[in-house]
Design a protein around this motif. Structure first.
Motif, mmCIF file in Angstrom:
data_model
loop_
_atom_site.group_PDB
_atom_site.id
_atom_site.type_symbol
_atom_site.label_atom_id
_atom_site.label_comp_id
_atom_site.label_asym_id
_atom_site.label_seq_id
_atom_site.Cartn_x
_atom_site.Cartn_y
_atom_site.Cartn_z
ATOM 1 N N LYS A 178 45.981 3.771 -11.461
ATOM 2 C CA LYS A 178 44.790 4.578 -11.197
ATOM 3 C C LYS A 178 43.573 3.978 -11.903
ATOM 4 C CE LYS A 178 43.008 9.313 -11.622
ATOM 5 N NZ LYS A 178 42.489 9.373 -10.244
ATOM 6 N N ASP A 179 42.449 3.966 -11.184
ATOM 7 C CA ASP A 179 41.148 3.533 -11.708
ATOM 8 C C ASP A 179 41.061 2.030 -11.980
ATOM 9 O OD1 ASP A 179 40.182 6.149 -11.613
ATOM 10 O OD2 ASP A 179 40.896 6.604 -13.639
ATOM 11 N N TRP A 180 41.984 1.236 -11.453
ATOM 12 C CA TRP A 180 41.843 -0.207 -11.577
ATOM 13 C C TRP A 180 40.691 -0.685 -10.688
ATOM 14 C CZ3 TRP A 180 47.192 -3.148 -11.374
ATOM 15 C CH2 TRP A 180 47.922 -2.827 -12.518
ATOM 16 N N SER A 181 39.902 -1.590 -11.201
ATOM 17 C CA SER A 181 38.919 -2.286 -10.388
ATOM 18 C C SER A 181 39.573 -3.535 -9.810
ATOM 19 C CB SER A 181 37.710 -2.690 -11.235
ATOM 20 O OG SER A 181 38.106 -3.646 -12.213
ATOM 21 N N LEU A 182 38.935 -4.126 -8.819
ATOM 22 C CA LEU A 182 39.452 -5.371 -8.252
ATOM 23 C C LEU A 182 39.471 -6.461 -9.311
ATOM 24 C CD1 LEU A 182 40.426 -7.036 -5.850
ATOM 25 C CD2 LEU A 182 38.021 -7.446 -5.251
ATOM 26 N N ASP A 183 38.435 -6.523 -10.146
ATOM 27 C CA ASP A 183 38.374 -7.525 -11.202
ATOM 28 C C ASP A 183 39.532 -7.374 -12.175
ATOM 29 O OD1 ASP A 183 36.895 -9.626 -12.815
ATOM 30 O OD2 ASP A 183 36.875 -7.969 -14.264
ATOM 31 N N PHE A 184 39.826 -6.115 -12.553
ATOM 32 C CA PHE A 184 40.941 -5.917 -13.491
ATOM 33 C C PHE A 184 42.271 -6.252 -12.826
ATOM 34 C CE2 PHE A 184 44.244 -3.342 -15.526
ATOM 35 C CZ PHE A 184 44.151 -3.856 -16.816
ATOM 36 N N ALA A 185 42.427 -5.894 -11.565
ATOM 37 C CA ALA A 185 43.662 -6.223 -10.848
ATOM 38 C C ALA A 185 43.901 -7.730 -10.841
ATOM 39 C CB ALA A 185 43.597 -5.685 -9.422
ATOM 40 N N GLN A 186 42.836 -8.488 -10.686
ATOM 41 C CA GLN A 186 42.968 -9.944 -10.708
ATOM 42 C C GLN A 186 43.357 -10.453 -12.094
ATOM 43 O OE1 GLN A 186 39.107 -10.893 -9.134
ATOM 44 N NE2 GLN A 186 39.801 -10.868 -7.002
ATOM 45 N N LYS A 187 42.852 -9.810 -13.147
ATOM 46 C CA LYS A 187 43.258 -10.175 -14.506
ATOM 47 C C LYS A 187 44.739 -9.904 -14.723
ATOM 48 C CE LYS A 187 38.736 -9.429 -16.664
ATOM 49 N NZ LYS A 187 37.948 -8.589 -17.607
ATOM 50 N N VAL A 188 45.210 -8.760 -14.212
ATOM 51 C CA VAL A 188 46.637 -8.446 -14.306
ATOM 52 C C VAL A 188 47.453 -9.493 -13.547
ATOM 53 C CG1 VAL A 188 48.433 -6.771 -13.697
ATOM 54 C CG2 VAL A 188 46.238 -5.967 -14.609
ATOM 55 N N ARG A 189 47.004 -9.845 -12.339
ATOM 56 C CA ARG A 189 47.716 -10.852 -11.534
ATOM 57 C C ARG A 189 47.801 -12.180 -12.273
ATOM 58 N NH1 ARG A 189 44.066 -12.785 -7.082
ATOM 59 N NH2 ARG A 189 43.296 -13.935 -8.888
ATOM 60 N N ASP A 190 46.677 -12.639 -12.817
ATOM 61 C CA ASP A 190 46.661 -13.939 -13.487
ATOM 62 C C ASP A 190 47.587 -13.951 -14.689
ATOM 63 O OD1 ASP A 190 44.837 -14.734 -11.601
ATOM 64 O OD2 ASP A 190 43.085 -14.537 -12.918
ATOM 65 N N ARG A 191 47.558 -12.859 -15.455
ATOM 66 C CA ARG A 191 48.410 -12.825 -16.652
ATOM 67 C C ARG A 191 49.874 -12.670 -16.273
ATOM 68 N NH1 ARG A 191 48.547 -15.652 -20.495
ATOM 69 N NH2 ARG A 191 49.394 -14.854 -22.448
ATOM 70 N N ARG A 192 50.136 -11.852 -15.280
ATOM 71 C CA ARG A 192 51.506 -11.668 -14.810
ATOM 72 C C ARG A 192 52.099 -12.987 -14.336
ATOM 73 N NH1 ARG A 192 53.876 -11.794 -10.185
ATOM 74 N NH2 ARG A 192 51.898 -12.105 -9.073
ATOM 75 N N GLU A 193 51.311 -13.742 -13.566
ATOM 76 C CA GLU A 193 51.812 -15.018 -13.050
ATOM 77 C C GLU A 193 52.063 -16.009 -14.175
ATOM 78 O OE1 GLU A 193 48.889 -16.179 -10.208
ATOM 79 O OE2 GLU A 193 49.702 -14.902 -8.608
ATOM 80 N N LYS A 194 51.177 -16.036 -15.151
ATOM 81 C CA LYS A 194 51.349 -16.978 -16.261
ATOM 82 C C LYS A 194 52.578 -16.637 -17.091
ATOM 83 C CE LYS A 194 48.960 -19.187 -20.104
ATOM 84 N NZ LYS A 194 47.686 -19.332 -20.850
#
Length: 352
Positions: free
Chosen positions: A77-93
């Motif tokens: 809830k309340d994630w922005s697109l920018d934050f979602a991308q930060k989660v994606r980048d860290r998750r992938e790493k």
């Protein structure tokens, strides 16, 4: 347990349970962590050097990688697109999985906000979203059969509103047995929705509170399995029924190797996400007439079987309680319970 003894035992537990970091290739099979396992530490305001609060999903990812978990299930809830991308980048790493936890649209005007949350979760790499149809426990929230029937109808409406969005983004929604649905009731709802995009988050222990045998629940819901809340449970009698507590994996009454095996047979790719909530025991007032207001069809044999199970499996010590502890001590117990469960998952369940 006296406070001095508690502090000594906790320190020894942490020494014994220190876990190394694992190579990224192991992430797909390691047990993950549900955010509710960190009920005290998530958004904590406690000023703690050893257990600083997690302010967002990236903080939780970092910590779970450090302790050797395979991923997280976290509120989106309340994630922005920018934050979602930060989660994606860290998750992938880090090589971890991410599953989301999301609320359902209650009416058509809620669908746009729901779609935005699904889109952002998908951007972060979440292909599974866990949800609940009721925010509370059936025997505490609903006080008549009619009220529960209204809940079932509104739940179906919400799922029908959600389904086209899930299909659009190719994300699966998993409805938890959240001390609201008995297993057969949830199966009936999923059959009525009849969508490849909507299945079940199978909580291993919740339905003990609804007088169901955990193995029966797993067998009933496993064909619809999308995600899990793996946990172990302990019980104790009290005047109006029984008390129910989450305890570290391997310390309770559930046959975890058997239940995990059933899940893997039905969905070999399912993730196992730990929900070890460190709290005082829950009261299940099944000897109180008000408890029964919403139930229809529980046999005397089922009721007796549950009470016999409680009598037979009295916890060796008093059920764990934490409300008497300081905030720092509570954080320590929470972390220790999670580390102990991770250790068990690797050594006894093959989740490594």
């Amino acid at each position: 347990m006296k406070r001095r003894q508690f502090i000594q035992n906790t320190a020894l537990g942490f020494t014994a349970l220190s876990l190394p970091e694992f190579p990224l290739s192991m992430a797909s099979t390691r047990m993950g962590i549900v955010v509710h396992s960190y009920a005290s530490r998530w958004n904590s305001k406690v000023q703690s050097t050893k257990y600083p609060g997690f302010q967002n999903a990236v903080d939780l990812l970092e910590h779970c990688h450090q302790i050797g978990a395979g991923g997280i299930q976290v509120v989106v809830k309340d994630w922005s697109l920018d934050f979602a991308q930060k989660v994606r980048d860290r998750r992938e790493k880090l090589g971890l999985y991410v599953e989301g936890s999301i609320g359902l649209p209650k009416k058509p005007e809620d669908v746009a906000a729901f779609e935005n949350e699904v889109k952002n979760a998908r951007e972060a790499g979440a292909q599974i979203l866990r949800t609940v149809c009721s925010g509370g426990r059936r025997y505490e929230v609903f006080h008549s059969a009619a009220a529960f029937q209204d809940f079932k109808k509104s739940s179906l409406v919400s799922l029908q509103l959600a389904e086209p969005i899930l299909r659009k983004y190719k994300v699966k929604l998993a409805v938890e047995n959240h001390k609201d649905w008995r297993a057969k009731e949830l199966v009936a709802a999923l059959k009525q929705i009849n969508s490849e995009w909507i299945g079940a988050t199978l909580d291993f222990g919740n339905n003990i509170a609804l007088l169901e045998d955990p193995t029966d629940v797993v067998q009933a819901l496993a064909p619809y399995l999308v995600s899990t809340h793996i946990k172990d449970m302990a019980v104790e009698e009290y005047a109006e029924g029984f008390l129910l507590s989450e305890v570290p994996l391997g310390k309770g009454i559930l046959d975890l190797p058997k239940l995990v095996g059933i899940c893997q047979q039905h969905n070999p790719n399912v993730t196992f996400s730990l929900e070890m909530i460190t709290r005082d025991p829950l009261m299940i007032p099944c000897l109180n007439s008000d408890y029964w207001a919403t139930f229809d069809g529980i046999s005397g044999a089922e009721f007796a079987q549950t009470l016999q199970m409680v009598k037979k499996n009295k916890y060796a010590l008093a059920l764990p309680r934490v409300s008497q502890l300081t905030p720092e001590e509570r954080l320590a117990v929470e972390e220790n319970n999670i580390l102990e469960s991770l250790k068990y998952s690797k050594e006894k369940l093959g989740l490594k």
